[in-house]
Design a protein around this motif. Structure first.
Motif, PDB file in Angstrom:
ATOM      1  N   ASN A 201       0.833  -1.195   0.000  1.00 55.62           N
ATOM      2  CA  ASN A 201       0.000   0.000   0.000  1.00 55.62           C
ATOM      3  C   ASN A 201       0.872   1.251   0.000  1.00 55.62           C
ATOM      4  O   ASN A 201       2.076   1.186   0.278  1.00 55.62           O
ATOM      5  N   SER A 207      -0.322  -4.866   0.751  1.00 50.93           N
ATOM      6  CA  SER A 207      -1.674  -4.626   0.250  1.00 50.93           C
ATOM      7  C   SER A 207      -2.612  -5.761   0.676  1.00 50.93           C
ATOM      8  O   SER A 207      -2.203  -6.915   0.780  1.00 50.93           O
ATOM      9  N   TYR A 209      -5.935  -6.085  -0.821  1.00 50.72           N
ATOM     10  CA  TYR A 209      -7.111  -6.070  -1.691  1.00 50.72           C
ATOM     11  C   TYR A 209      -7.487  -7.445  -2.236  1.00 50.72           C
ATOM     12  O   TYR A 209      -8.582  -7.639  -2.765  1.00 50.72           O
ATOM     13  N   LYS A 212     -10.985  -8.980  -1.832  1.00 42.72           N
ATOM     14  CA  LYS A 212     -11.857  -7.912  -1.318  1.00 42.72           C
ATOM     15  C   LYS A 212     -12.158  -6.855  -2.382  1.00 42.72           C
ATOM     16  O   LYS A 212     -12.739  -5.814  -2.069  1.00 42.72           O
ATOM     17  N   THR A 213     -11.734  -7.099  -3.616  1.00 38.17           N
ATOM     18  CA  THR A 213     -11.932  -6.116  -4.683  1.00 38.17           C
ATOM     19  C   THR A 213     -13.302  -6.300  -5.324  1.00 38.17           C
ATOM     20  O   THR A 213     -13.658  -7.407  -5.748  1.00 38.17           O
ATOM     21  N   GLY A 279     -12.294  -0.123  -6.075  1.00 39.76           N
ATOM     22  CA  GLY A 279     -12.409  -1.555  -5.785  1.00 39.76           C
ATOM     23  C   GLY A 279     -12.954  -1.869  -4.410  1.00 39.76           C
ATOM     24  O   GLY A 279     -13.434  -2.979  -4.173  1.00 39.76           O
ATOM     25  N   ASN A 280     -12.903  -0.894  -3.495  1.00 40.35           N
ATOM     26  CA  ASN A 280     -13.441  -1.124  -2.154  1.00 40.35           C
ATOM     27  C   ASN A 280     -13.589   0.218  -1.454  1.00 40.35           C
ATOM     28  O   ASN A 280     -12.695   1.069  -1.538  1.00 40.35           O
ATOM     29  N   PHE A 285      -8.494  -1.673   1.779  1.00 42.76           N
ATOM     30  CA  PHE A 285      -8.691  -2.822   0.898  1.00 42.76           C
ATOM     31  C   PHE A 285      -8.807  -2.457  -0.582  1.00 42.76           C
ATOM     32  O   PHE A 285      -8.980  -3.341  -1.417  1.00 42.76           O
ATOM     33  N   ARG A 286      -8.732  -1.194  -0.919  1.00 38.40           N
ATOM     34  CA  ARG A 286      -8.952  -0.824  -2.314  1.00 38.40           C
ATOM     35  C   ARG A 286      -7.716  -1.135  -3.163  1.00 38.40           C
ATOM     36  O   ARG A 286      -6.586  -1.133  -2.676  1.00 38.40           O
ATOM     37  N   TYR A 287      -7.957  -1.367  -4.459  1.00 44.04           N
ATOM     38  CA  TYR A 287      -6.885  -1.691  -5.392  1.00 44.04           C
ATOM     39  C   TYR A 287      -6.260  -0.428  -5.977  1.00 44.04           C
ATOM     40  O   TYR A 287      -5.035  -0.325  -6.083  1.00 44.04           O
TER      41      TYR A 287
END
Length: 449
Positions: A201, A207, A209, A212-213, A279-280, A285-287
């Motif tokens: 991250n 990371s 993600y 969770k994406t 993505g989240n 958790f986002r990409y």
């Protein structure tokens, strides 16, 4: 999807007897066997050396009906014939194997033999338009086969294309699932992101993600036209809730009539921006950061004749945030791409590469050579360097051979070396899987189609 396609096949077979005699069903085999040897070693013998011998066999068929209809089916089986312990971490860096493990099932790494339904599609086409739905191969700018393992990446969805009288070709893709190379399953779009190593991250932590994406579909629009000396292509790739990538490429050729030499100049430019919540909704958790706005310019000059194919390439990436394209989905589109490494995941990049291929006269042997310098952001800047990758120099030496005595058989050998640029003070995690390494591929392909 499967019920529909199988039902369609039964209907077509019934129609063979119900329609006029001239409407026939033609069956063509679609078989692909591949044997792949891979080995990664390090001059620093404290790092773990890995090797693997894998094979895959796709058994399938193409069925043509009445010149317009095509049905395609194929099931591929995989085998780990011999390998080191690919699940054991490196004792120094504690990193996991990156290359050899990708020959097999990344989702079930202990499986030595497995299979998956690789192709299952139905299509209708004329001389000017066509439509295909189902599971199929794809070769677009940012989603493509990246056929450097035991099987290519594939997609599930639909494709429509149209050719005009003035030689423009337009196409559109709608994708709902992905068959990631090195896996045994078909995954939803969001699920497919994070199968490969996820990097870190912007805060420097690993990371999170993977799994969770949230992304339901991919849409691709393409337009292409070829004039006498100029080729132009434009594509726009929308990944729902994640990103939008616009890509433009043009090539210009000149032929020297007396020598037969063809000179080439190419230019690429792209712009990528974040979409939705990346993505989240949870930043952890986002990409992709939805505020990212990135650009790239890439250019090529080269020439080819009956024996030589040479080109020199340069790419520059800039903007805000990271240029991201899931490694599960294909190779980089820019001219400076060299097999066995990608340059997405960086906020900035300068890359200079060269390629040379020689066709030995009166033979089907083609030695080739890649050489490249890749200047990347600082290692201590995770917001600019997602994969903690040092600036590096890469050399690829290889040869391709297709024996004339055995139709549709080919051999490929690739020797790759990556070294860090200048005297960087690197940690084991910044060397293992990345630089100061020797990587070997030996591939045998046989096709019947």
């Amino acid at each position: 999807m499967r019920r529909f396609l199988f039902g369609f096949l039964i209907l077509v077979q019934f129609s063979v007897f119900a329609q006029q005699p001239e409407k026939k069903l033609k069956v063509s085999p679609d078989v692909h066997f591949r044997m792949f040897w891979m080995n990664t070693a390090y001059p620093n013998e404290e790092y773990k050396e890995d090797y693997a011998l894998g094979s895959s066999l796709n058994l399938g068929a193409k069925l043509y009906y009445d010149k317009n209809w095509e049905f395609r089916v194929g099931y591929r089986v995989f085998g780990n014939l011999w390998s080191s312990d690919l699940l054991a971490p490196d004792p120094i860096s504690r990193g996991n194997n990156r290359y050899e493990v990708g020959l097999f099932d990344l989702l079930n790494e202990e499986d030595r033999f497995f299979g998956k339904l690789e192709n299952l599609s139905v299509g209708y086409s004329t001389s000017t338009w066509g439509v295909t739905v189902g599971r199929m191969p794809i070769e677009s700018d940012w989603i493509n086969a990246q056929d450097g393992r035991l099987s290519p990446t594939g997609v599930e969805g639909g494709n429509v294309w149209l050719s005009t009288a003035n030689k423009w070709k337009f196409s559109a893709w709608g994708i709902s699932k992905m068959s990631v190379r090195g896996t045994s399953e078909w995954l939803l779009v969001g699920e497919s992101i994070g199968v490969f190593p996820v990097g870190r991250n912007p805060d420097g932590e690993a990371s999170q993600y993977a799994g969770k994406t949230e992304s339901d579909w991919i849409g691709i629009l393409e337009a292409k036209k070829a004039w006498e000396h100029i080729d132009l292509s434009v594509s726009n790739t929308i990944v729902q809730n994640i990103s939008n990538t616009l890509w433009i490429q043009g090539n210009r050729k000149w032929t020297h009539e007396s020598t037969g030499v063809v000179w080439l100049w190419g230019i690429q430019t792209g712009f990528q921006s974040g979409l939705g919540n990346g993505g989240n909704g949870n930043q952890l958790f986002r990409y992709k950061n939805p505020k990212d706005k990135n650009w790239v310019v890439s250019t090529r000059v080269g020439f080819n004749n009956s024996a030589w194919n040479l080109h020199l390439n340069y790419s520059k990436v800039g903007g805000k945030g990271l240029w991201l394209s899931p490694r599960e989905w294909g190779k980089d589109a820019w001219f400076t791409f060299i097999p066995r490494e990608r340059n997405e995941g960086f906020g900035s990049l300068d890359a200079l590469t060269a390629f040379a291929e020689y066709s030995i006269p009166n033979s089907s042997i083609k030695p080739f050579f890649h050489f490249g310098f890749h200047w990347l952001p600082a290692l201590d800047s995770p917001s600019e360097n997602k994969y903690n990758m040092p600036s590096y120099r890469q050399i690829n030496l290889g040869v391709k051979y297709s024996p004339a005595v055995i139709s549709k058989l080919d051999f490929q050998l690739l020797l790759m070396n990556k070294e860090a640029l200048v005297n960087q003070d690197l940690k084991p995690t910044q060397e293992y899987n990345k630089v100061r390494m020797i990587h070997i591929n030996a591939i045998v392909n046989w096709r019947w189609n």
